[in-house]
Design an enzyme around this catalytic site. Sequence first.
Site, PDB file in Angstrom:
ATOM      1  N   CYS B  44     -19.868  11.995  35.171  1.00  0.00           N
ATOM      2  CA  CYS B  44     -19.517  10.842  34.337  1.00  0.00           C
ATOM      3  C   CYS B  44     -19.214   9.600  35.173  1.00  0.00           C
ATOM      4  O   CYS B  44     -19.091   8.503  34.636  1.00  0.00           O
ATOM      5  CB  CYS B  44     -18.324  11.172  33.452  1.00  0.00           C
ATOM      6  SG  CYS B  44     -18.653  12.556  32.352  1.00  0.00           S
ATOM      7  N   PRO B 277     -26.078  40.410  24.145  1.00  0.00           N
ATOM      8  CA  PRO B 277     -24.629  40.491  24.386  1.00  0.00           C
ATOM      9  C   PRO B 277     -24.232  40.310  25.851  1.00  0.00           C
ATOM     10  O   PRO B 277     -23.080  40.007  26.137  1.00  0.00           O
ATOM     11  CB  PRO B 277     -24.262  41.902  23.905  1.00  0.00           C
ATOM     12  CG  PRO B 277     -25.470  42.494  23.308  1.00  0.00           C
ATOM     13  CD  PRO B 277     -26.652  41.632  23.558  1.00  0.00           C
TER      14      PRO B 277
END
Lengths: 553, 553
Positions: B44, B277
């Site tokens: 960022c 899973p």
Amino acid sequence: MTKKIIIVGGVAGGATAAARLRRLDEKSEIIMFERGEYVSFANCGLPYYIGGTINKREKLLVQTVEGMSKKYNLDIRNLTEVVKINRDNKTVEVRNLSTGEQYEESYDVLLLSPGAKPIVPPIPGINDAEHLFTLRNVPDTDRIKKYVTEEKPQSAVVVGGGFIGLEMVENLVELGIEVTLVEMANQVLAPIDFEMAAIVHDKLKAHGVNLILEDGVKAFEDRGKKVILNSGTEVITDMIILSIGVRPENELARDAGLPLGNRGGILVNEFLQTDDPSIFAVGDAIEVVDYVSQAPAMIPLAGPANRQARIVADNIYGRGKKYHGTLGTAVVKVFEYTIAATGNNEKTLKQQGIDYRVVHIHPGSHAGYYPGANPIHFKLLFSPENGKVFGAQAVGVTGVEKRIDVIATAIKGELDVYDLTDLELSYAPPFSSAKDPVNMAGYVASNMLEDSIKTVQWDEIDSVVADGGVLIDVREPSELKGGYIEGSINIPLGDLRGRLDELPKGESIYINCQVGLRGYLATRILLENGYDAINLDGGWKTYSVAKGLVSNK
Amino acid sequence: MTKKIIIVGGVAGGATAAARLRRLDEKSEIIMFERGEYVSFANCGLPYYIGGTINKREKLLVQTVEGMSKKYNLDIRNLTEVVKINRDNKTVEVRNLSTGEQYEESYDVLLLSPGAKPIVPPIPGINDAEHLFTLRNVPDTDRIKKYVTEEKPQSAVVVGGGFIGLEMVENLVELGIEVTLVEMANQVLAPIDFEMAAIVHDKLKAHGVNLILEDGVKAFEDRGKKVILNSGTEVITDMIILSIGVRPENELARDAGLPLGNRGGILVNEFLQTDDPSIFAVGDAIEVVDYVSQAPAMIPLAGPANRQARIVADNIYGRGKKYHGTLGTAVVKVFEYTIAATGNNEKTLKQQGIDYRVVHIHPGSHAGYYPGANPIHFKLLFSPENGKVFGAQAVGVTGVEKRIDVIATAIKGELDVYDLTDLELSYAPPFSSAKDPVNMAGYVASNMLEDSIKTVQWDEIDSVVADGGVLIDVREPSELKGGYIEGSINIPLGDLRGRLDELPKGESIYINCQVGLRGYLATRILLENGYDAINLDGGWKTYSVAKGLVSNK
């Protein structure tokens, strides 16, 4: 349904209620009595006008009697004091302070919003002190402003380190005045706890304030030029500000036989109605319920007064709105620092015998790689049983009250510390971090609850070490130059896994780092390797400032 | 329980998960593959390094491969790409990008955190454009930084007005570059609505940005020196930043047969587990649930990625933590302005056919009498049925994201607009008003619901007037010099009660003022006097900026 409504007091609560009452009903007769000259003035701005931050006096006069009368079609009678309530025939006795004329006025509903007045104790010499001031209203402000402008005092003593006291300290310092702050407790700002206030103490001293704690005024001598403290200390001063607290203006209510609480607040039910169904009361004069603990409390703040005023106006017209209690969210600017708090502090929780846990963290106000980030010293209090948030306190330069507002909202939303981790707060580098300080506090708290991470507090660790406890400081050696806890052993975090065999198993190992984060990592490593590890909450930063070892700049 | 865990992607989600995985279990084998050179960098912050606000490149490198490996005992393999998942035998095929060597690595659990990549559409000439950049990682940043530093471009075209596009616009302007911003939609910043974005448009223009809306790039010519838009407009430029959005890096998951959503996001359940899973996924690559509407959504933000990472780490060790969806809270700095939003905007609500109400207010960031207060343009969206808060947007100079964070917290706490009036937020003159903007929004919204206050929106009032509707402007005559709505009749609020007989009964009377507050008072007066009155939400301020009539400075 049209009523004749009399309001006693035309500042925060009274003025807000009057406006809402009119909005709800054009036809009601609304008379607002105000003892002073001004209604709806900027009472929270008064210290800043004295200091010059607010540069024009008229800015303090948010609404004028004339303007407000016209806008809301109100009968505002300023410089007029309500001196008695006759509940039997529903009238008030009123004195025009300009003319001395006294008369009766009838009411269908009476709203008391008299506020609270500065406490002025009978200290020897107080009546002869020439330049002793309290600060409540515009005339008080005018007096202080005139004195500092015309007499240019060199020195001042502020007695009492609450919100107004500290705001006055700052504003007097801004005027170039040498200020002594005298506070009876061992800390300023009662709403926060000692180790948080200690950060503020450093800041006050850094600005040249002569901070005297755990001392009170015994006497004023030499017409207030000399302040003698209980300790025997004498302070020579050009002026005195007395800001040791406020007392509810309960005389009208008391004389009318309305029940008062232990601390003198007018008692009201959840509809803000007194024992007399025709009489309501709001603001600093009433006793409220502490939102967190549900205990009775006196919390004189502008925000709650305004909210109560709107609710009471609704209820005067039968809307049945409940006031759910006061959280005590508050903020104050002290030089570069913002200090904010909400909910219960540790002192309150202890007093009430409520079991709690504490988290201290020191995250940056925003991403460290973006310029201007500053640490926020943040304390969270919560229930060990269910993670319920009891309160929070924060001290720092920017973004402080933002995090407290989030916690205040979380408390109203009945969020727990797990929910705090889940809050989605706005992030870009100039504003926060991807994990906001509130998220971080939630993580640390939920680690304690979920993973049984044990912590020790800053005021407990010395005796742990004194009793032979093992304390590992996991900072880098270079960091220890800034200070360390006596008796600690330095094993940098990066070396810990390789040096586990130096540590005793079966014994509690205490961990310290700079802010608590690496200490947590070390704690996890030790726990996972079969050691019993306990982290120093808040690390060296909380410890050192609370112990007065290192100035926090 | 000790597992071998492979993580694909070492930036936000991957790095955070790795750290948490290690904290929870010292013994697990954790391998983190990162295609690039750097892990856990400040993605960022990249635009701010280009613009020079962040002055040192190393500040972008929050953690190094070596430092992070040591701190968390991780096997980090950067410059290494996972090219295939063999679900049947639970292995990944890996390519070392430095040596070209390829090998298999087995896993017990696989975590996908591949992120999203900038969309680069097949625009004619794009491959020949020499100074065309996208911005995702440190090498991208280095390229742009090198170009602006060494070649000193005079002009730039930024394509796409989202968060990164606007941050790049600002940073390029800071470097003295003439910037053209091309945006396909009629507004920048899709998360906010048009009339809020219009305030940002003004700000961009005020800083000399050549803002071109509702236009796209048709072709690049002259090796990218000429940008030809769909409208035929040609822009000559020294460089191009392409920031039109991101696309999830879903190739690995797709090739492994894992289900994807409509927009290409990897599908996961509430435990952030894919259809397999043994395979979990987090971050910009996954499809999430919109927290408010519960609709599927792609919301690439750093905060959610980090929270997901922690949750997934817990779940990899079987802790069964749920991710409750993404609110989309976001903030961006655009020159002096902060723009923030949370929850659903009006466009989204309309799309989803959800009935909503709107409030626009423009309160000061703090008490007007204390210096430095600026208006916060604030929009609240809520349910007309129960007052549920759907979302909020705000634009202003200070205190903007604070209010959005409070709303984000309120949404998580399931608070409604009535609760917003009841929030006890921190108040002192430098920080807020006794009624915080969030309280004010709650008051206006609850007035609409409780008292059936009707409002008309900025984009509806012109046709009302055109159809012969009566519109009263209750501002003072002097205020009209700054502009007014064509066809409105000026009756200042203070005169309204005395001029009621000028108004037609039995007909809707529309009211306008500066920000909506006096309009509300006028509406109440008219309603109480038996007129049908409708207030222009947000007043002249919202209307004029949305209509492009008055620059908001």
